[in-house]
Enzyme design. Structure first.
Site, mmCIF file in Angstrom:
data_model
loop_
_atom_site.group_PDB
_atom_site.id
_atom_site.type_symbol
_atom_site.label_atom_id
_atom_site.label_comp_id
_atom_site.label_asym_id
_atom_site.label_seq_id
_atom_site.Cartn_x
_atom_site.Cartn_y
_atom_site.Cartn_z
ATOM 1 N N ARG A 4 63.204 44.110 4.942
ATOM 2 C CA ARG A 4 63.135 42.655 4.716
ATOM 3 C C ARG A 4 62.768 41.966 6.030
ATOM 4 N NH1 ARG A 4 68.284 40.464 1.883
ATOM 5 N NH2 ARG A 4 69.259 40.811 3.882
ATOM 6 N N ASP A 11 77.344 33.929 0.202
ATOM 7 C CA ASP A 11 76.817 34.944 1.120
ATOM 8 C C ASP A 11 75.357 35.252 0.809
ATOM 9 O OD1 ASP A 11 78.214 36.065 -1.241
ATOM 10 O OD2 ASP A 11 77.375 37.952 -0.544
#
Ligand code: AMP
Ligand code: MG
Length: 494
Positions: free
Chosen positions: A183, A259
């Site tokens: 990512r 989160d």
């Protein structure tokens, strides 16, 4: 001479790992756990260029070695971040990077700083009961959606690579192959990073983190009288604008825990996300979400709730009254952002007071007849008032006559616009995609990939990168989804 000659390879990336300058209890330093026999499945040339990597000068087995966790990229100093968060409304102090590592930060020639995060890199101090792995199925979904969102102009994390392996992990009673996704984004700070420092009463450290974020992500706020408040305002505005885009394109994130909220307002941490084939305000994309907390229509208010959690965590730095004022502005910001998105999709460049009503009445029709909104808007882009273009639109609604009244109002509204039909069509086709990543498309790519054929993963990546461009060889992906698409059910398990 072109400066391509000085482009980097994975071995010569310009790492500068600023997160390591933060207090040591913000993270655990550790290396990835290698996957068994990793092999490269996908490498994204557009993201490679963000890192100054020459996409032509990459060796698949070298990439698989680095991004399958066998070897450390030169300059990488991997770490697992500590954060916490509210999951389905309940505070969980035990979170953190449980299966992903921040390999480091790469500064490109433009001076942009990009985080590289290897998802599926093995167990960390924050893995709890998990195995630290990501399975191929969810990794393909993340790899594809990152590019698909970017292609639609929706802020998102990106993905450089997809690496498969011969390692297996147990999910839902079945063994599945493991994979990694690299990512790439400028920001891995989640709302939950602040919540952790607030609830553990580490308020000095909270200020250290906020100062780090101000400098790295919101430098303009440093020039204002109340920098922390300005940063919070910016996060609220970006989040409102992001969720407006989700609502305008029928996107359900499905796990909107704090989160999974990016500080810079990107779509972050993909799980059982869904672009709805049929518009349904109460659509729940996650089979584990029994209360429907993260249903499509709830997303705007959930984002506000999440922003209130962030505001709470910032109370040592911002006055409560200021937080409340900023939070109160969210609803109007969201409403205006949503209206702006729909104006674009409707080809309306001017603003009229009645536009909100025009949009809301269309959404009511969508909900009433479970319309495929993305096919509708693409088709509307070709609407010129002719019988043929009217019939094409009506074919997308179960009760065609129900559209007549709305179309009359829309045509009347179009008369206020200055753009001619060809110009409007071009404007609309630039925001109304021919292709969108539907669950069935990802499922097909996963099924064929599991059989060892990655062609569809590559094709979809290419198609979704420019989703507005028609490609006759892929016309089946712009048609109505197959019937079995309605039976797909997704859960958190990944
Ligand atoms: P997610 O649902 O992906 O947002 O993850 C929520 C939390 O669970 C995060 O702290 C993750 O790091 C952790 N987690 C998710 N899957 C795994 C796994 N397979 N192994 C270890 N930790 C995991
Ligand atoms: Mg997460």
């Amino acid at each position: 001479m072109s400066d391509d000659y000085s482009m980097a390879t994975l071995k010569t990336l310009n790492f500068d790992n600023s997160y390591l300058s933060l207090p040591e209890n913000f993270y655990q330093r550790l290396h990835p756990t290698p996957l068994k026999n990793p092999f490269l499945i996908g490498f994204n040339p557009d993201v490679a260029q963000l890192l100054d990597i020459d996409p032509c000068a990459v060796n698949p087995s070298v990439i698989a070695g680095y991004l399958g966790g066998e070897e450390l990229l030169p300059g990488s100093e991997p770490l697992a971040m500590k954060y916490t968060g509210h999951q389905f409304g309940v505070y969980n102090p035990e979170l953190g990077d449980g299966r992903g590592l921040l390999l480091g930060e790469v500064v490109n020639k433009k001076g942009e700083r990009w985080d590289l995060h290897l998802k599926g890199a093995g167990k960390t101090a924050f893995s709890r009961f998990g195995d630290g792995r990501a399975v191929l199925r969810s990794s393909i979904r993340e790899y594809l959606i990152s590019e698909a969102m970017h292609g639609l102009g929706i802020p998102t994390t990106r993905a450089l690579s997809l690496v498969g392996s011969e390692e297996l992990a147990m999910r839902n009673g079945m063994m599945e192959p493991c994979a990694t996704v690299l990512r790439v984004t400028q920001c891995h700070i989640r709302f939950g990073h602040f919540e952790h420092l607030y609830y553990t009463r580490q308020h000095d450290e909270l200020k250290v983190l906020a100062d780090y974020c101000l400098e790295r992500y919101f430098p303009d706020c440093l020039q204002t009288e109340k920098p922390y408040l300005s940063m919070y305002k910016e996060v609220v505005q970006r989040s409102a604008s992001l969720v407006a885009k989700w609502q305008a394109y029928g996107f359900v994130h499905a796990v909107l825990n704090t989160d999974n909220m990016s500080l810079i307002g990107e779509t972050f941490d993909y799980g059982p996300y869904t672009f709805m084939d049929h518009y349904k305000p109460d659509h729940v994309a996650n089979g584990n979400d029994h209360q429907g907390r993260y249903a499509f229509a709830n997303q705007p208010s959930i984002i506000q709730w999440n922003l209130s959690c962030l505001g709470q965590a910032l109370l040592p730095l911002i006055e409560r009254d200021d937080v409340v004022v900023v939070l109160d502005q969210y609803s109007e910001q969201y409403k205006q952002a949503e209206l702006a998105e729909f104006r674009k999709r409707l080809g309306l460049q001017l603003q009229d007071e009645a536009d909100e009503e025009l949009v809301m009445s269309l959404l009511k029709l969508f909900a009433l007849y479970s319309v495929d909104m993305n096919r509708f808007f693409r088709c509307l882009s070709n609407f010129d008032g002719s019988d043929a273009s009217t019939a094409a639109l009506m074919a997308l609604i179960k009760v065609p006559a129900a559209l007549s009244e709305w179309l009359i109002a829309y045509e009347a509204r179009l008369e206020q616009e200055v753009a001619s039909f060809p110009i409007r069509r071009a404007q609309m086709r630039a925001v109304n995609p021919e292709y969108i990543l539907r669950n069935y498309m990802a499922e097909e790519a996963i099924r064929t990939a599991t059989e060892g054929d990655f062609t569809l993963v590559h094709d979809l990546l290419m198609l979704l990168r420019n989703p507005m461009d028609e490609r006759s060889e892929f016309s089946r992906f712009s048609a109505a989804p197959p019937e079995w698409a309605g039976g797909i059910s997704l859960t958190c398990s990944s």
